[in-house]
Design an enzyme around this catalytic site. Structure first.
Site, PDB file in Angstrom:
ATOM      1  N   LYS A  22      -0.200  12.118   1.049  1.00  0.00           N
ATOM      2  CA  LYS A  22      -1.195  11.762   0.022  1.00  0.00           C
ATOM      3  C   LYS A  22      -2.620  11.902   0.573  1.00  0.00           C
ATOM      4  CE  LYS A  22      -1.284   7.371  -1.691  1.00  0.00           C
ATOM      5  NZ  LYS A  22      -2.654   6.796  -1.665  1.00  0.00           N
ATOM      6  N   GLY A 103      -8.111   4.369  -4.367  1.00  0.00           N
ATOM      7  CA  GLY A 103      -9.239   3.985  -3.514  1.00  0.00           C
ATOM      8  C   GLY A 103      -9.764   5.175  -2.728  1.00  0.00           C
ATOM      9  N   ARG A 131     -11.353  -3.891  -6.079  1.00  0.00           N
ATOM     10  CA  ARG A 131     -11.372  -3.588  -4.635  1.00  0.00           C
ATOM     11  C   ARG A 131     -12.816  -3.430  -4.137  1.00  0.00           C
ATOM     12  NH1 ARG A 131      -6.924   0.709  -3.171  1.00  0.00           N
ATOM     13  NH2 ARG A 131      -7.446  -0.055  -1.094  1.00  0.00           N
ATOM     14  N   SER A 174     -11.626   1.686   8.829  1.00  0.00           N
ATOM     15  CA  SER A 174     -11.146   2.255   7.568  1.00  0.00           C
ATOM     16  C   SER A 174     -11.471   3.745   7.509  1.00  0.00           C
ATOM     17  CB  SER A 174     -11.823   1.535   6.390  1.00  0.00           C
ATOM     18  OG  SER A 174     -11.835   2.369   5.246  1.00  0.00           O
ATOM     19  N   GLN A 176     -11.261   5.510   4.943  1.00  0.00           N
ATOM     20  CA  GLN A 176     -11.989   5.801   3.700  1.00  0.00           C
ATOM     21  C   GLN A 176     -13.486   5.637   3.918  1.00  0.00           C
ATOM     22  OE1 GLN A 176     -10.091   3.356   0.729  1.00  0.00           O
ATOM     23  NE2 GLN A 176      -8.272   4.645   0.665  1.00  0.00           N
ATOM     24  N   ASP A 322      -0.396   1.227   5.851  1.00  0.00           N
ATOM     25  CA  ASP A 322       0.259   1.307   4.543  1.00  0.00           C
ATOM     26  C   ASP A 322       1.746   0.955   4.616  1.00  0.00           C
ATOM     27  OD1 ASP A 322      -2.099   1.992   3.330  1.00  0.00           O
ATOM     28  OD2 ASP A 322      -1.757   4.147   3.460  1.00  0.00           O
ATOM     29  N   LYS A 349      -5.797  -4.344  -0.499  1.00  0.00           N
ATOM     30  CA  LYS A 349      -5.196  -3.044  -0.856  1.00  0.00           C
ATOM     31  C   LYS A 349      -4.907  -3.040  -2.369  1.00  0.00           C
ATOM     32  CE  LYS A 349      -5.271  -1.098   3.165  1.00  0.00           C
ATOM     33  NZ  LYS A 349      -6.120   0.078   3.377  1.00  0.00           N
ATOM     34  N   ARG A 395       3.564   0.468  -3.344  1.00  0.00           N
ATOM     35  CA  ARG A 395       4.301   0.216  -2.083  1.00  0.00           C
ATOM     36  C   ARG A 395       5.072  -1.103  -2.125  1.00  0.00           C
ATOM     37  NH1 ARG A 395       2.679   4.721   0.501  1.00  0.00           N
ATOM     38  NH2 ARG A 395       0.455   5.196   0.528  1.00  0.00           N
TER      39      ARG A 395
HETATM   40  C1  S3P Z   1      -6.470   6.151   3.348  1.00  0.00           C
HETATM   41  C2  S3P Z   1      -6.917   5.183   4.204  1.00  0.00           C
HETATM   42  C3  S3P Z   1      -6.375   3.816   4.239  1.00  0.00           C
HETATM   43  C4  S3P Z   1      -5.035   3.735   3.531  1.00  0.00           C
HETATM   44  C5  S3P Z   1      -5.049   4.434   2.212  1.00  0.00           C
HETATM   45  C6  S3P Z   1      -5.370   5.903   2.402  1.00  0.00           C
HETATM   46  C7  S3P Z   1      -7.108   7.479   3.389  1.00  0.00           C
HETATM   47  O1  S3P Z   1      -7.286   2.946   3.590  1.00  0.00           O
HETATM   48  O2  S3P Z   1      -4.673   2.386   3.362  1.00  0.00           O
HETATM   49  O3  S3P Z   1      -3.795   4.320   1.571  1.00  0.00           O
HETATM   50  O4  S3P Z   1      -6.542   8.432   2.827  1.00  0.00           O
HETATM   51  O5  S3P Z   1      -8.177   7.585   4.000  1.00  0.00           O
HETATM   52  P1  S3P Z   1      -8.501   2.270   4.389  1.00  0.00           P
HETATM   53  O6  S3P Z   1      -9.350   3.368   4.874  1.00  0.00           O
HETATM   54  O7  S3P Z   1      -9.229   1.431   3.387  1.00  0.00           O
HETATM   55  O8  S3P Z   1      -7.867   1.448   5.463  1.00  0.00           O
END
Ligand code: S3P
Length: 435
Positions: A22, A103, A131, A174, A176, A322, A349, A395
């Site tokens: 993903k 997210g 969030r 993170s 993200q 995750d 989450k 999940r």
């Molecule tokens: C992700 C980063 C993670 C993860 C999310 C996907 C990504 O989140 O939990 O399912 O693709 O960068 P965080 O960066 O908030 O930890």
């Protein structure tokens, strides 16, 4: 609202191929759209979350063609052709962009939009709207973007423009957040740096390097140099360890099971679950290790094992962020006590996963103590069948279905439509392993 009933029918045996990753699917669409020229993305995950990213870039004028034409059954080996228009080639979307439950779409896109001259609004479903977004708003504002929000929560209205590079010490580990800053950094003159408190997944760094971006990584500091254009890519998305996780744990918990889980990503920033289960006594063998499009991949051979409880701290949890819900299921069936700490991020989450898993496993008679940043789980031999709910969290839904598979009787899980945000064929794949 969908309900699935599940019951043990026998050992899980056979071979499955892990669905596409993903995180990598999101990034492949984004970076190809921002590249100059045509990119090809193979094995894209046709699940709701990455499709939100794909739709967002279509809304911003990017031509994205899928071949063969998508169908629910052909999620694998499809080919997506993206005609990237360069870092400054996006056009203002006519409507608000709906990121759904994703997210990753909202936070990474914020970094891209911070570099655009037009304003854009982003929203999402009720889970995403609850969030925290301050974690991206703060650094992107420091770089020069103007971002309006509902007190740090979506919807967001982002007005980008000329950005200046920053050196940012992120309070959260993170990917993200890190990726949003790196993406905004592409639009700066000079070097932008993000320093994390722990190492989060590094798919952005790997993929952007393949697009010709200068990225320097020193321990927990990642620096990116602004660039005029990205090179297009040809990428095959590897399988998602976070999806394989449900089958790994199912294979370990259901007596006499033996499963080969093919084409699974084992990027070291993601593979904490394998290390944790190894410490718990799991029989998992990595076979056919190889590199696919810059990411390490293996086939996993999993055999039923009697697990034992252990202590799991923040470093391991970060690499299995995750996998927390399914890890709780493994702990619930392990011999002895498992103590998970350093998992505070799980509170924000798709649901509060600490509270969700505590509540649902208690319904199965598991003794659990909730900590602010984790759980203490006393394993037991038999889980009581229960009427579980998902909290709209994919999940949690899949983890409780696997828990149900190990219980003596019928377990139901309510509100399972959310599974399709990451794993549309989950129940069919599970069914394929039962004789
Ligand atoms: C992700 C980063 C993670 C993860 C999310 C996907 C990504 O989140 O939990 O399912 O693709 O960068 P965080 O960066 O908030 O930890």
């Amino acid at each position: 609202m969908n309900r699935i009933s599940i019951k043990y029918k026998g050992p899980l045996r056979g071979e499955i191929t892990t669905p596409p990753d993903k995180s990598i699917s999101h990034r492949a669409i984004m970076f190809s759209s921002l590249a100059e020229g045509q990119s090809i993305v193979r094995n894209f995950l046709r699940a709701e979350d990455p499709l939100r990213t794909l739709e967002a870039f279509k809304q911003m004028g990017i031509e994205i063609n899928e071949s063969p034409q998508p169908s629910a059954l052909s999620s694998r080996n499809n080919e997506i052709i993206i005609s990237g228009k360069g870092l400054n080639g996006l056009t203002q979307p006519k409507n608000i962009i709906d990121c759904g439950n994703s997210g990753t779409t909202m936070r990474l896109l914020s970094g891209v939009l911070a570099g655009q001259l037009f304003p854009t609004s982003l929203t999402g479903d009720s889970s995403l709207r609850s969030r925290p977004m301050k974690r991206v708003i703060t650094p992107l504002t420091e770089m020069g973007a103007v971002i309006e929000s509902e007190n740090g929560y979506p919807p967001l209205r982002i007005k980008g423009g000329k950005l200046t590079p920053i050196s940012y010490k992120s309070p959260v580990a993170s990917a993200q957040v890190k990726s949003a800053i790196i993406l905004a950094g592409l639009y700066c003159d000079g070097v932008t740096m993000v320093i994390e408190p722990g190492k989060s997944r590094d798919h952005t760094e790997r993929m952007l390097k393949s697009c010709g971006v200068e990225i320097d990584i020193k321990d927990l500091a990642v620096s990116v140099k602004g660039i005029a254009s990205l090179k297009p890519m040809e990428i095959t998305v590897p399988g998602d360890l976070s999806s394989a996780a449900f089958f790994i744990v199912a294979g370990l918990l259901v007596p006499q099971s033996e499963i080969l889980i093919k084409n699974t990503g084992i990027n070291p920033t993601r593979s904490g679950l394998i290390d944790i289960l190894d410490l718990m006594g799991a029989d998992i063998k990595l076979e056919n290790e190889r590199i696919v499009s810059g990411e390490p991949v293996a086939d996993l051979y999993v055999k039923y094992s009697q697990l034992k409880g252990i202590d799991i701290g923040c470093d391991l949890i970060l690499r299995a962020i995750d996998e927390f819900p399914i890890l709780c299921v493994a702990a619930a069936k392990a011999e002895g006590t498992t103590r998970i700490t350093g998992a505070k991020e799980l509170r924000v989450k798709e649901s509060d996963r600490i509270a969700s898993m505590a509540a649902e496993l208690r319904k199965m008679d598991v003794n659990i103590e909730e900590l602010e940043d984790g759980l203490i789980i006393e394993g037991r031999e038999d889980l009581k069948p229960a009427a579980a709910i998902s909290y709209g969290d994919h999940r949690i839904a899949m983890s409780m279905l696997i828990a149900g598979l190990t219980a003596a009787g019928v377990t139901t899980v309510d509100d399972t439509d959310c599974v399709s945000t990451s794993f549309p064929g989950f129940m069919d794949m599970l069914g394929s392993l039962v004789a």
